[in-house]
Write a protein that holds these residues in place. Structure first.
Motif, PDB file in Angstrom:
ATOM      1  N   ILE A   1       0.962  -1.787   0.396  1.00 24.38           N
ATOM      2  CA  ILE A   1       0.068  -0.235   0.188  1.00 24.38           C
ATOM      3  C   ILE A   1       0.750   1.121  -0.264  1.00 24.38           C
ATOM      4  O   ILE A   1       1.503   1.250   0.565  1.00 24.38           O
TER       5      ILE A   1
ATOM      6  N   ASP B   1      -3.264  14.328  -5.727  1.00 26.55           N
ATOM      7  CA  ASP B   1      -4.492  13.630  -5.301  1.00 26.55           C
ATOM      8  C   ASP B   1      -4.651  13.417  -6.776  1.00 26.55           C
ATOM      9  O   ASP B   1      -5.686  13.035  -7.371  1.00 26.55           O
TER      10      ASP B   1
ATOM     11  N   GLU C   1      -2.593   9.856  -8.406  1.00 27.58           N
ATOM     12  CA  GLU C   1      -1.170   8.551  -8.604  1.00 27.58           C
ATOM     13  C   GLU C   1       0.118   8.788  -8.962  1.00 27.58           C
ATOM     14  O   GLU C   1       1.072   8.581  -8.626  1.00 27.58           O
TER      15      GLU C   1
ATOM     16  N   ILE D   1      -1.714  -1.001  -3.902  1.00 27.81           N
ATOM     17  CA  ILE D   1      -3.033  -0.402  -3.733  1.00 27.81           C
ATOM     18  C   ILE D   1      -2.686   1.440  -3.336  1.00 27.81           C
ATOM     19  O   ILE D   1      -1.358   1.178  -2.175  1.00 27.81           O
ATOM     20  N   LYS D   2      -3.343   2.247  -3.902  1.00 29.91           N
ATOM     21  CA  LYS D   2      -2.732   3.633  -3.427  1.00 29.91           C
ATOM     22  C   LYS D   2      -3.986   4.105  -3.720  1.00 29.91           C
ATOM     23  O   LYS D   2      -5.127   4.755  -3.419  1.00 29.91           O
ATOM     24  N   ILE D   3      -3.538   5.032  -1.762  1.00 29.94           N
ATOM     25  CA  ILE D   3      -4.069   5.590  -1.490  1.00 29.94           C
ATOM     26  C   ILE D   3      -4.356   6.574  -1.376  1.00 29.94           C
ATOM     27  O   ILE D   3      -2.691   7.192  -1.480  1.00 29.94           O
ATOM     28  N   VAL D   4      -4.921   7.534  -1.935  1.00 29.46           N
ATOM     29  CA  VAL D   4      -4.913   9.393  -2.993  1.00 29.46           C
ATOM     30  C   VAL D   4      -5.168  10.114  -1.952  1.00 29.46           C
ATOM     31  O   VAL D   4      -6.292  10.348  -1.617  1.00 29.46           O
ATOM     32  N   THR D   5      -4.532  10.497  -1.357  1.00 25.97           N
ATOM     33  CA  THR D   5      -5.234  11.587   0.436  1.00 25.97           C
ATOM     34  C   THR D   5      -5.479  13.088  -0.281  1.00 25.97           C
ATOM     35  O   THR D   5      -6.105  13.350   0.653  1.00 25.97           O
ATOM     36  N   SER D   6      -4.546  13.136  -0.939  1.00 26.35           N
ATOM     37  CA  SER D   6      -4.475  15.192  -1.663  1.00 26.35           C
ATOM     38  C   SER D   6      -4.064  15.623  -0.758  1.00 26.35           C
ATOM     39  O   SER D   6      -4.323  16.942   0.201  1.00 26.35           O
ATOM     40  N   MET D   7      -3.366  15.083   0.917  1.00 27.87           N
ATOM     41  CA  MET D   7      -2.186  16.334   2.166  1.00 27.87           C
ATOM     42  C   MET D   7      -1.788  15.958   1.758  1.00 27.87           C
ATOM     43  O   MET D   7      -0.998  16.485   3.318  1.00 27.87           O
ATOM     44  N   GLY D   8      -1.098  16.088   0.892  1.00 28.92           N
ATOM     45  CA  GLY D   8       0.565  15.855   1.276  1.00 28.92           C
ATOM     46  C   GLY D   8       0.970  15.530   2.453  1.00 28.92           C
ATOM     47  O   GLY D   8       1.102  14.351   2.544  1.00 28.92           O
TER      48      GLY D   8
ATOM     49  N   ILE E   1      -2.127   9.588   8.869  1.00 27.67           N
ATOM     50  CA  ILE E   1      -3.361   8.343   8.074  1.00 27.67           C
ATOM     51  C   ILE E   1      -2.389   7.485   8.077  1.00 27.67           C
ATOM     52  O   ILE E   1      -2.759   6.037   8.431  1.00 27.67           O
TER      53      ILE E   1
END
Lengths: 168, 168, 168, 168
Positions: B63, B69, B71, B80-87, B93
């Motif tokens: 992961i 925001d 990939e 598995i790519k969890i894309v957070t847009s949170m830097g 997380i």
């Protein structure tokens, strides 16, 4: 090693109808049969839980993107638990991480997921939605929105989107 | 269906040394051999990339919890790519989603991950760290911090933590 | 209309010592006297509360960046409440929104704030910290870290940083 | 010291019409005249910029909740800049921090703000919206949604909501 395809299934928690929960279960199972991962908001009821349960039954892998700062309250069918501590703020992560988002049933949290997905030019399938919902969202992202009536049509649409993006 | 065990591997990106990258690769591979998932910050260099690469080579699931925001910029080894847009906001997380976090190399982002993990009473293993780092973090969460010198000792410690929490 | 200058004051909640709380109160008051805004994590105890209380007493404006999804648990002295629903995930927002961050007392959450600030090349002042803490953080961002012993020296350092960045 | 009242003004960026921008300016100015703070997504164009500009002209205080990890791209009229590094993920923080949210113009990001506000039982005023939008959102939170045609009616509705909640 190629990236795995993740399909988000979004819909109400407490307020999902029995019919919507059955459809979510069938959808999760059908997603799993295609070899895709099912991702939901991960809670232990409503569309979130039903879709994950169907996916596990279909032999698929499941991800729950959880609202709290622990795994508490998670669906038993979320195999991979992403713990966000963000409440409904996690909705943006859920749709960004899904290659296609399917929306089933409607409530405020669900509407935010559709809107955030469209804001980010992500693909959305409105499953079994009423006319007002379809017109509202079509207005704000028509190329990225498809409409479906049942699970088989939804799977067909996902394949179109996945093909378009060469996600596979 | 039981939840999968996720081991976070955290460390510097650009500033990781060649030796640290080799150790991260070996660690990812060893985690995979145990049947655990490897989670990192998901970028295409440094500890993040090396640990995922090792895990894939070891036959494991991986992961990447991504900063952007989309990939873009992801490690090729993040399945598995969890894309957070949170830097760097995603660091919280990453550690909340890891049952145990292993820290290898040190930089500001890495230090934030150790601190956020300890703030949340999560288990941390300091791998190959210097005396100042060990003393600094031991002061703020001694029961949740273990120290290791190499990969085998790290795996042994993970097993202790996993057993303590009945995560398996 | 020029942007207002925001000074973050970060430190422990429950575990702040009485002396640290007094220093935080004095610091908030001194920040207010300079015409700057005081920002903290906004809870009703510890350094967060004491600094805001001092700032209000000094006639200043105050911001609390709150962990929950409502204003519940906020310090009475947070005039502007930013409600994040992110728990400790808000720490990144707190330091990114502060032109300079002053750190007083030490705990895991506080350490994450220093680390996240340095990761983002933000200016940090370590107030009244021990030798291990100073060495640990100096190693990872020496140009952006200053050390101070008391409130007047802290205000002098803030002025240097504010001048350097032409923030005023 | 009592908490300040924050009114969120949400609407499109690039796609706001000239008439909507004029109305946003007038709304910001009217909010300021009441002594309330105006909060927007803080960017330098569209409704976000226009409402802040009006608020500054009306002598009010303004907050921009910014998407990036620096102040870059901020409206010149955002006096207090909350730097989130969350992109559209900040939309949840914007509505949670607003005692009442006024929505003017419509686009995907704006729709996500209405939906997230209603999900959290926050008060929303739909200003100058079409019939589909009104019906769509009324369905999901009728007690918390009011409809207005112009700025004076909007201010009247804000006062009702503020009074109901004893926010003043």
């Amino acid at each position: 090693m190629s990236s795995k395809i993740i399909i988000g299934v979004m819909g109400p928690g407490e307020n999902a109808t029995p019919d919507e929960n059955i459809m979510a279960f069938d959808l999760g199972k059908a997603i799993a049969k295609e070899g895709w991962i099912t991702l939901t908001g991960g809670r232990s009821f409503g569309i979130m839980d039903a879709a994950l349960k169907g996916a596990v039954e279909g032999g698929g892998l499941t991800i729950g993107v959880l609202p709290g700062d622990t795994e508490k309250g998670s669906s038993d069918h979320a195999q991979i638990k992403i713990v966000t501590s963000m409440g409904s703020g996690r909705n943006y992560i859920s749709v960004l991480s899904s290659h296609v988002t399917v929306v089933l049933g409607m409530a405020a949290g669900t509407a935010s997921e559709v809107a955030l997905a469209l804001k980010s030019k992500k693909k959305v399938i409105l499953l079994n939605q009423d006319e007002i919902t379809i017109r509202f969202f079509k207005n704000m992202g028509s190329y990225n929105v498809l409409v479906s009536k049942d699970v088989p049509e939804t799977i067909k649409h996902i394949k179109e989107f996945v093909g378009m993006n060469k996600l596979a």
